[in-house]
Scaffold this active site. Structure first.
Site, PDB file in Angstrom:
ATOM      1  N   ASP A   1      53.784  42.028  46.391  1.00 53.62           N
ATOM      2  CA  ASP A   1      54.047  43.178  45.530  1.00 53.62           C
ATOM      3  C   ASP A   1      54.966  42.768  44.374  1.00 53.62           C
ATOM      4  OD1 ASP A   1      53.946  45.828  44.705  1.00 53.62           O
ATOM      5  OD2 ASP A   1      55.679  46.422  45.917  1.00 53.62           O
TER       6      ASP A   1
ATOM      7  N   CYS B   1      42.071  61.748  55.697  1.00 57.17           N
ATOM      8  CA  CYS B   1      43.138  61.485  54.724  1.00 57.17           C
ATOM      9  C   CYS B   1      42.943  62.332  53.462  1.00 57.17           C
ATOM     10  CB  CYS B   1      43.227  60.003  54.395  1.00 57.17           C
ATOM     11  SG  CYS B   1      41.672  59.280  53.870  1.00 57.17           S
TER      12      CYS B   1
ATOM     13  N   CYS C   1      45.149  58.796  59.968  1.00 54.79           N
ATOM     14  CA  CYS C   1      43.989  57.900  60.063  1.00 54.79           C
ATOM     15  C   CYS C   1      43.733  57.515  61.523  1.00 54.79           C
ATOM     16  CB  CYS C   1      44.220  56.647  59.227  1.00 54.79           C
ATOM     17  SG  CYS C   1      42.828  55.496  59.336  1.00 54.79           S
TER      18      CYS C   1
HETATM   19 FE1  SF4 Z   1      40.808  58.101  55.650  1.00 53.23          FE
HETATM   20 FE2  SF4 Z   1      41.288  56.580  57.813  1.00 53.23          FE
HETATM   21 FE3  SF4 Z   1      39.405  58.493  57.915  1.00 53.23          FE
HETATM   22 FE4  SF4 Z   1      39.011  56.272  56.421  1.00 53.23          FE
HETATM   23  S1  SF4 Z   1      39.178  56.381  58.664  1.00 53.23           S
HETATM   24  S2  SF4 Z   1      38.582  58.412  55.804  1.00 53.23           S
HETATM   25  S3  SF4 Z   1      41.101  55.898  55.673  1.00 53.23           S
HETATM   26  S4  SF4 Z   1      41.627  58.826  57.615  1.00 53.23           S
END
Ligand code: SF4
Length: 366
Positions: free
Chosen positions: A129, A190, A244
Site C-alpha cells: 500500500d 455486501c 461475506c
Molecule cells: Fe459480496 Fe462476499 Fe457475497 Fe461476494 S461472496 S457478493 S464479496 S458478500
C-alpha cells in the site's frame, strides 16, 4: 522463496508475469472520470503507472504477490454491546494494533532479500500500500483469489482478512497458471448490506459513499446525509467483510479498549494524548482532527443525552472548527433542553462561519 514468505507470516504466495493490465484500463479511467475516487487525488496521478508497472522500471519482469492475514473483527463482541447506551465506537479490524504498513513491509522486504539471495543481482522492489500498484488486480493475476463484488480480493480459505504485498522483480518466476474461479455466484450480501450503498454492480466502489473513505480519507466535513449511516464507525468499517460468507464466523480476541473505545474519552484527546495513544497505529492517518470529527458524529448517532456534556466541552474549547462543527451537528441529533442550551451559548461566542452554519442547522431540528 515460498518457504521464506511463509516464515515471514504470508499465508498466500503467487506469481504473475508483469504486463500492462489492459483489462483494467477503461474501467479505471472511467472510474476516475466519474470522480469516484473522491479527494484521493493520488489515485488520479499518472494512471498509466498503475496500469503498466513497467513504467516504474522497464526491467521488471515478474511480480510476487503475497497475502498476510490479520485478526478478524470481533463482530459478536462489538455488536453485543449497546453502543448507544455505552457510547462506544468501532475501529476497523485491520487498524487495531500496530500499523501494518511497517511490519508487513518489513516482512515483504525480507522475502525480497530471499529472492536476491537465491538469484544474486536480482532487482526487487517491495510495496505494501505504498506505491501506485493495483494490489488486488495483481493478486488475482497471481491466483491468490478472486475479485469479489465487495471489491476485495477473496480466497476460499482465507476469506478477505489479509493485507496484500507485492514484490516487483527482474527475476523470472513461473506464473501461477491454475485459474482461480470466482465464487461470489448469486450472492450480493455486501451490496445489499453496505450501510451507505457504496457498492454497485460491476465491482464498482463509490469511494465518496464508503464509510472507510469518509472516516479516513475525507479531510473535510462529512456529508450531512451520510452522518447517521456511519453509526459508531470512527475509523474504517468492516461491514462488507463481516457479511461475506467467505469470512464465515471468523473472529478473534482483541483488547476491548481498542475494539470498542469510549467515545467521550476520545473526544477529549489533545494533540499530545492523541499522539501517545495512536503512535504506531494506522489510526494516525486520520489525524486528530479527523478522528475527533468522526467521534463527534458517532456521539450524535448515539442519541444519548449522556453525550451532551462531552460535546458541550468540545464546542466550547476544541481548537479545530471541523470538530466543533460536527459536535454542533451531534447536539442537534441528541436534542433536548440541555443540547439546545449548549448550542445557544455556542452561537453567541462562535466566530467560525462553518461552525455557525452547523449550529443554526442543529437548532432548527431541535
Ligand atoms: Fe459480496 Fe462476499 Fe457475497 Fe461476494 S461472496 S457478493 S464479496 S458478500
Amino acid at each position: 522463496m515460498v518457504e521464506a514468505a511463509h516464515r515471514q507470516g504470508f499465508a498466500l504466495v503467487g506469481f504473475a508475469l508483469l504486463r500492462r493490465l489492459d483489462e483494467r484500463d477503461d474501467f479505471y479511467r472511467r472510474w476516475l472520470q466519474d470522480g469516484r475516487h473522491g479527494a484521493m487525488e493520488y489515485l488520479a496521478l499518472g494512471p498509466e503507472r498503475r496500469i503498466d508497472p513497467r513504467t516504474l522500471d522497464a526491467r521488471f519482469k515478474s511480480i510476487v504477490s503475497l497475502a498476510y492475514p490479520y485478526a478478524p473483527p470481533q463482530t459478536a463482541a462489538a455488536t453485543s454491546i449497546d453502543w448507544r447506551a455505552q457510547m462506544r465506537g468501532r475501529i476497523a479490524a485491520y487498524a487495531l494494533g500496530r500499523d501494518y504498513h511497517d511490519y508487513v513491509l518489513n516482512a515483504a522486504c525480507a522475502v525480497a532479500e530471499a529472492i536476491a539471495d537465491a538469484r544474486p543481482g536480482a532487482i526487487t522492489r517491495a510495496y505494501v500500500d505504498t506505491g501506485p500498484v493495483f494490489e488486488r488486480e495483481w493478486a488475482a493475476a497471481a491466483r491468490l483469489g478472486w475479485f469479489g463484488k465487495n471489491t476485495m480480493l477473496l480466497n476460499r480459505d482465507q476469506g478477505s482478512y489479509f493485507f496484500l504485498a507485492e514484490i516487483f522483480t527482474d527475476a523470472e518466476f513461473e506464473p501461477s497458471r491454475e485459474p482461480y474461479r470466482e465464487h461470489c455466484g448469486t450472492c450480493r450480501r455486501c451490496l445489499d448490506l453496505c450501510p451507505t450503498g457504496a457498492l454497485a454492480d460491476g465491482y464498482v466502489m463509490e469511494s465518496r459513499l464508503c464509510i472507510s473513505y469518509q472516516t479516513i480519507e475525507n479531510r473535510g466535513a462529512i456529508p450531512v446525509a451520510l452522518r447517521p449511516k456511519l453509526a459508531n464507525w470512527i475509523f474504517g468499517c468492516d461491514v462488507c467483510n463481516e457479511v461475506c460468507p467467505w469470512n464465515g464466523d471468523a473472529s478473534s480476541e482483541v483488547n476491548s479498549k481498542d475494539l470498542i473505545p469510549f467515545l467521550p474519552d476520545l473526544l477529549a484527546l489533545d494533540e499530545g494524548s492523541f499522539s501517545r495513544r495512536f503512535t504506531g497505529s494506522a489510526v494516525k492517518r486520520a489525524k486528530r482532527r479527523g478522528l475527533l470529527r468522526n467521534v463527534a458524529v458517532a456521539l450524535g448517532n448515539t442519541r444519548n443525552p449522556d453525550a451532551v456534556s462531552a460535546l458541550a466541552r468540545s464546542l466550547d474549547s476544541e481548537k479545530e472548527p471541523l470538530v466543533r462543527a460536527h459536535a454542533a451537528w451531534a447536539l442537534g441529533q441528541i436534542g433536548g433542553v440541555d443540547a439546545r442550551r449548549v448550542l445557544e451559548a455556542a452561537r453567541a461566542r462562535e466566530s467560525d462561519d462553518s461552525v455557525l452554519a452547523e449550529i443554526r442547522a442543529a437548532r432548527k431540528i431541535i
